[in-house]
Scaffold this motif. Sequence first.
Motif, short mmCIF file in Angstrom:
data_model
loop_
_atom_site.label_atom_id
_atom_site.label_comp_id
_atom_site.label_asym_id
_atom_site.label_seq_id
_atom_site.Cartn_x
_atom_site.Cartn_y
_atom_site.Cartn_z
N ILE A 14 8.50 21.90 -0.41
CA ILE A 14 8.51 21.07 0.79
C ILE A 14 9.02 19.68 0.40
O ILE A 14 8.43 19.01 -0.44
CB ILE A 14 7.11 20.96 1.42
CG1 ILE A 14 6.52 22.35 1.68
CG2 ILE A 14 7.16 20.15 2.70
CD1 ILE A 14 7.32 23.20 2.65
N TYR A 15 10.11 19.25 1.01
CA TYR A 15 10.72 17.97 0.66
C TYR A 15 9.93 16.82 1.25
O TYR A 15 9.35 16.94 2.34
CB TYR A 15 12.16 17.94 1.19
CG TYR A 15 13.01 16.83 0.63
CD1 TYR A 15 13.14 16.63 -0.73
CD2 TYR A 15 13.71 15.98 1.49
CE1 TYR A 15 13.93 15.63 -1.25
CE2 TYR A 15 14.53 14.97 0.98
CZ TYR A 15 14.63 14.80 -0.39
OH TYR A 15 15.43 13.80 -0.89
N GLY A 16 9.88 15.72 0.54
CA GLY A 16 9.14 14.57 1.02
C GLY A 16 9.18 13.46 -0.01
O GLY A 16 10.16 13.33 -0.77
N LEU A 17 8.12 12.67 -0.06
CA LEU A 17 8.03 11.54 -0.98
C LEU A 17 6.76 11.65 -1.82
O LEU A 17 5.71 12.01 -1.31
CB LEU A 17 7.98 10.22 -0.20
CG LEU A 17 9.16 9.93 0.73
CD1 LEU A 17 8.87 8.67 1.55
CD2 LEU A 17 10.45 9.78 -0.05
N HIS A 18 6.89 11.31 -3.09
CA HIS A 18 5.70 11.23 -3.94
C HIS A 18 4.84 10.05 -3.54
O HIS A 18 3.61 10.13 -3.54
CB HIS A 18 6.12 11.14 -5.40
CG HIS A 18 6.64 12.42 -5.97
ND1 HIS A 18 5.84 13.51 -6.20
CD2 HIS A 18 7.91 12.78 -6.33
CE1 HIS A 18 6.57 14.48 -6.71
NE2 HIS A 18 7.83 14.08 -6.79
N GLU A 19 5.48 8.94 -3.23
CA GLU A 19 4.76 7.79 -2.70
C GLU A 19 5.72 6.94 -1.88
O GLU A 19 6.94 7.03 -2.08
CB GLU A 19 4.10 6.96 -3.79
CG GLU A 19 5.05 6.30 -4.75
CD GLU A 19 5.27 7.08 -6.04
OE1 GLU A 19 6.35 6.91 -6.62
OE2 GLU A 19 4.38 7.85 -6.46
N VAL B 168 0.85 -1.18 0.00
CA VAL B 168 0.00 0.00 0.00
C VAL B 168 0.89 1.24 0.00
O VAL B 168 2.01 1.20 0.54
CB VAL B 168 -0.93 0.00 1.23
CG1 VAL B 168 -0.13 0.04 2.53
CG2 VAL B 168 -1.92 1.16 1.19
N ASP B 169 0.42 2.29 -0.62
CA ASP B 169 1.16 3.55 -0.62
C ASP B 169 0.86 4.29 0.68
O ASP B 169 -0.26 4.75 0.90
CB ASP B 169 0.74 4.40 -1.83
CG ASP B 169 1.44 5.76 -1.85
OD1 ASP B 169 2.37 5.97 -1.06
OD2 ASP B 169 1.05 6.62 -2.67
N LEU B 170 1.84 4.37 1.55
CA LEU B 170 1.64 5.02 2.85
C LEU B 170 1.28 6.49 2.71
O LEU B 170 0.57 7.04 3.56
CB LEU B 170 2.90 4.87 3.71
CG LEU B 170 2.72 5.27 5.17
CD1 LEU B 170 2.10 4.13 5.96
CD2 LEU B 170 4.05 5.69 5.80
N VAL B 171 1.74 7.13 1.65
CA VAL B 171 1.40 8.55 1.45
C VAL B 171 -0.11 8.71 1.30
O VAL B 171 -0.73 9.54 1.97
CB VAL B 171 2.14 9.12 0.23
CG1 VAL B 171 1.64 10.53 -0.09
CG2 VAL B 171 3.65 9.14 0.47
N GLN B 172 -0.71 7.90 0.43
CA GLN B 172 -2.14 8.03 0.17
C GLN B 172 -3.00 7.39 1.26
O GLN B 172 -4.13 7.82 1.49
CB GLN B 172 -2.47 7.39 -1.19
CG GLN B 172 -1.84 8.11 -2.37
CD GLN B 172 -2.29 9.56 -2.49
OE1 GLN B 172 -3.45 9.90 -2.23
NE2 GLN B 172 -1.38 10.43 -2.91
N ALA B 173 -2.47 6.38 1.93
CA ALA B 173 -3.27 5.66 2.92
C ALA B 173 -3.23 6.30 4.30
O ALA B 173 -4.18 6.14 5.08
CB ALA B 173 -2.78 4.21 3.03
#
Length: 411
Positions: A401-406, A147-152
């Motif tokens: 803002i730095y982070g992850l796309h997914e 699962v994509d933690l970003v979206q979930a």
Amino acid sequence: MTTHPVPTDTTAIPDFPAPRSASCPFAPSPQMRALADGGPVSRVRSWGGSTPWVVTGHAEQKALLADPRLSVDFANPGFPSPVDPQYSHPHARPDLSFVGMDDVEHARLRRMISGTFTIKRVEAMRPGIQRMTDTFIDEMLDGPKPVDLVQALALPLPSLVISELLGVPYADHEFFQTNSKTLVSAVATGEQRQTAHAALSQYLDGLIGEKIAEPGDDLLSKLGRHVEAGELTRREAATMGVLLLLGGHETTANMISLGTLLLLQHPEQLAAIRDAEDQHVVVDSVEELLRYLSIVHLGRRRTAVEDIEIAGKTISAGEGVILLGELANRDPLVFEDPDRLDITRNARQHQAFGGGTHHCIGQPLARLELQVLYPTLFRRIPTLRAAVPLEETRFKYDAVIYGLHELPVTW
């Protein structure tokens, strides 16, 4: 004290922004690290061929963030910004709300909402945030893997929290997340940013109108009361709403995903957070993660309105200044072995939330969300792991803002 004129040959100074190393994605840019090694205040070549100052030292940043001789008004000539100048005209300034205003107007608008973000009031939200976190994790556990933690989880949790605080329907989260993504993109055009901001402003203006007609116990209703009292215009209230909606989910969402991935690379420190019985362990861990990651990717940008002498240099009136928090937060004069993640260190001097009168107003809420989320996630899913190699993870090199796309995860 030495005055440093604007260089005529800008090929001799480094470019900004400078790329991070793909082999060390959690670390600041190697070029900016080298610049910091040469001194806490230096020039760079940046947007449109400008040559603003970059401040990398912790002490120097702390002093300048509190210095009223630096202006946050991006309509000032010399302001270091990737936005096309036609979108920096003074008439556009109110669209930034108080984040782009200097005192006394900044202080007047900020006071209207500051009471909502006191530590005591935010702490009262802990049980609700805990329930939200558990609900989203329940849904993850009941769904397919990976699962994509970003979206979930990373995006939904802060989006729901700020939606309830503001009185914004969470059902509209895809709309405001999509437009927020454009606003924090480092590669979007000025026209694209303006279109996204206009969409959000129109949306918030409509909601404030509804709150004026039928007020509730939420922050937009409070802004509506200020409108009725003649203390705010509808436009000012709407732009304040945009700022709070954007700041309330975008930064925290990126800290959640990026911090989770970082801890997965440090299993012993992850276990210490997961198994902590003392809440102070979790609190200190969050402060260290904030220091280490420093996700404000393009620095805090200002313009000098008077000459400022600092670190043996003179920043002249009208010159741009970029304060790089990720370098200040790795200043060896303040943090021992700063490139080592150590959740037991006292990292509270970090400047992840800025400083001075423009420090992040929502920092108590961001801290609380992170303090709840990290231990809950790792306790609920003790075998959590990344589903793709680190080198295949898509980092937000293209965002303010730095982070992850997914973040694909499994267990």
